[in-house]
Design a protein around this motif. Structure first.
Motif: not given
Length: 601
Positions: A494-495, A537-541, A585-597
């Protein structure tokens, strides 16, 4: 390391020249059978992280050393360029010359220790004195541009026969001996000592006892151990005796130390004065061995029977009995003081050894020529980049009648655009055939460059003998694979909008359940798991120019298969977002990122 075996200093022997001679024969890498040893995997060993060996145990395992003393004429004295009696072709001026890379390594080590251990007061001339006695300044500066010895510098096998008994501790990695340890490199570290004291003196990421920069820095740290102040004579003596517990060794090093403090100059690499290789008469009427004789067996041409045991000590360095102290001129003097005591008389003046008056009892075998070289086994060599060739080439030398030729000089040389090298990172090496006429090349490292090369074996000095060529191939490294990605940690990320995530995201890659190192990973901010379009939009590097990006490529897992992503920042948009990590090789990982006001100001 192991304790030294008690030994006796022969009366009347100003030096143990047979020790220097045997070591010189070994350091020239021409002892029959030397190359047949297994050199291990060839990787340079990093400094061990555990407890270090005691600084009070001998660093070279009590092996051989050169006993030639400096000229009586000081290097900066007028007329010092005139050759001195007893040193034909080796003037005081030449003796004061130190090869450029070797001298640079000593001075660099002194500067490093001045910062890391300022209370030690290590002078580079002390390293030079030890380097002179241990290896003749890396055999006259026979090093490559990186400071690594062109040919291995090895002491005798520490097999308990005239020396300490030290079983193999490195699998032959550094010394090529899988049975016993040997002192290695310009400063003659035994592998078990190097494991605890090895240093990276030239900043190449490796610690190699064959590299003068690494070895000099390691020797400096060893000499400075136990909070020694080398400007104090007692500490200086103790440090030198830590290398080799012999009064003669201490006297010899101190003589060169004082000599180098009087003045030195730089000479080109490879142009340094080599230690003399002469036999010496012993005080009991027996003769020491010829320069080429090996002192490992303690018998034959390296024997000296003055101890009444009927066995020779093979020219090993010795500790004097209380009533038998060599004054360096062939006579016996009163007992020497404790080498760790301060006081006058601790630094002997340089003196010249007595020249030999009798020939060796047994002539040394002389290298002979071959009429033909023949490959033994297949002439194809293949390895993967970064690995070691599983097989070492072997050739047979025969005479015109087809009989095996012993002691024939054979040169192995790696040719072509390749990073393949022999152990010690050298491209060529000359060896002698054994009694059966065969000689095996050292282990070879494939290097990182894929491609083909030629390994050629030639009979040295026999131009009419056809060489033997081996076809070498280095295959590219296989692309690392990963079939699974997993997040390390399960807390909610969370950020606040306009800020950044406090916790850095770390993931682990595996392939068939095993750690997958070096796997390329791509990180992308997506809108939806089912329709993974790039989010705008949202999180970025941040990229290398500190510009916002939502896709990162070129990321790789480390040796543990882990990857820590760079910091993730947020813009002004609150919400829940997805970061997707993928592999080829097709490995996939989704990570949830929460952004609060953002909090109201």
């Amino acid at each position: 390391m192991a304790p030294l075996i008690g030994r006796r200093l022969r009366k009347g022997a100003a030096t143990t020249a047979v020790a220097a001679a045997a070591m010189a024969a070994l350091t020239a890498s021409q002892a029959p059978g030397f190359a047949a040893q297994d050199y291990g995997d060839g990787d340079h060993r990093d400094r061990a992280s555990g407890a270090q060996p005691s600084p009070d145990t001998p660093i070279d395992g009590g092996g051989s050393y050169h006993t030639e003393l400096p000229p009586l004429t000081k290097p900066d004295k007028p007329g010092s360029s005139v050759d001195l009696p007893g040193f034909p072709g080796s003037s005081a001026k030449a003796q004061a010359g130190i090869p450029a890379s070797v001298l640079a390594a000593y001075k660099k080590a002194e500067a490093a220790l001045r910062e890391s251990k300022p209370g030690c007061n290590l002078p580079w001339q002390l390293l030079a004195a030890i380097g002179k006695v241990e290896s003749g300044q890396a055999r006259g500066g026979n090093v490559d541009r990186e400071g690594t010895t062109v040919s291995p510098i090895l002491g005798p096998a520490l097999n308990g026969n005239g020396f300490a008994l030290i079983k193999d501790s490195d699998g032959g990695e550094f010394d090529g001996d899988t049975t016993h340890d040997r002192a290695v490199g310009p400063m003659q570290f035994i592998p078990s000592t190097w494991a605890g004291w090895g240093q990276d003196g030239n900043g190449d990421g490796r610690s190699d006892p064959n590299n003068i920069y690494d070895a000099a820095l390691a020797a400096g740290n060893y000499l400075c151990a136990n909070n020694r102040d080398l400007s104090v004579q007692k500490d200086l003596n103790a440090a030198i005796l830590g290398y080799n517990r012999s009064q003669e060794y201490l006297n010899t090093v101190l003589s060169w130390f004082e000599y180098y403090k009087s003045g030195t100059h730089e000479v080109p690499d490879g142009a340094g004065v080599l230690p003399s290789e002469r036999s010496e008469p012993s005080g009991d009427g027996s003769k020491q061995g010829s320069p080429s004789g090996s002192k490992e067996s303690g018998k034959g041409n390296g024997s000296g029977k003055g101890d009444g045991s009927g066995k020779g000590n093979g020219g090993a360095h010795t500790l004097p009995k209380p009533d038998e102290t060599d004054d360096g001129r062939g006579g016996s003097t009163s007992p020497s003081p404790d080498p760790t005591d301060e006081g006058p008389g601790q630094t002997p003046g340089p003196n010249l050894p007595t020249p030999p008056t009798t020939p060796p009892t047994t002539p040394a075998p002389k290298p002979t020529g071959a009429a033909k070289l023949t490959a033994i086994g297949a002439q194809q060599l293949t390895a993967t980049a970064g690995e070691t060739f599983s097989r070492s080439p072997k050739v047979l030398a025969v005479d015109a009648k087809g009989k095996p030729v012993a002691a024939a000089r054979v040169k192995y040389e790696i040719r072509g655009e390749t990073s393949a090298r022999f152990i010690g990172l050298v491209r060529s090496i000359t060896l002698l055939t054994g009694p059966d006429g065969t000689v095996t090349a050292p282990k070879m490292l494939a290097g990182e460059k894929a491609g083909s090369f030629t390994l050629r074996a030639t009979a040295v000095g026999r131009d009419k003998v056809a060489p033997v060529d081996y076809a070498g191939t280095v295959k590219p490294r296989p692309v690392p694979q990963a079939d699974a990605l997993a997040r390390l940690g399960d807390g909610v990320l969370t950020a606040e909008a306009g800020g950044s995530f406090a916790d850095l995201l770390t993931v682990k890659a595996t392939y068939k359940g095993k750690v997958a190192a070096g796997v390329p990973v791509t990180a992308t901010m997506i809108k939806d798991a089912k329709k993974p379009e790039l989010n705008d939009k949202g999180p970025y590097f941040l990229d290398a120019e500190d510009k916002p990006v939502r896709t990162l490529t070129g990321l790789k897992t480390n040796a543990l298969g882990q990857l820590m992503l760079p910091k993730v920042l947020t813009d002004e948009h609150a919400g829940t977002y997805l970061l997707r990590l993928t592999t080829a090789d097709g490995a996939v990982l989704d990570v949830e990122l929460k952004v609060t006001p953002a909090a109201a100001s």
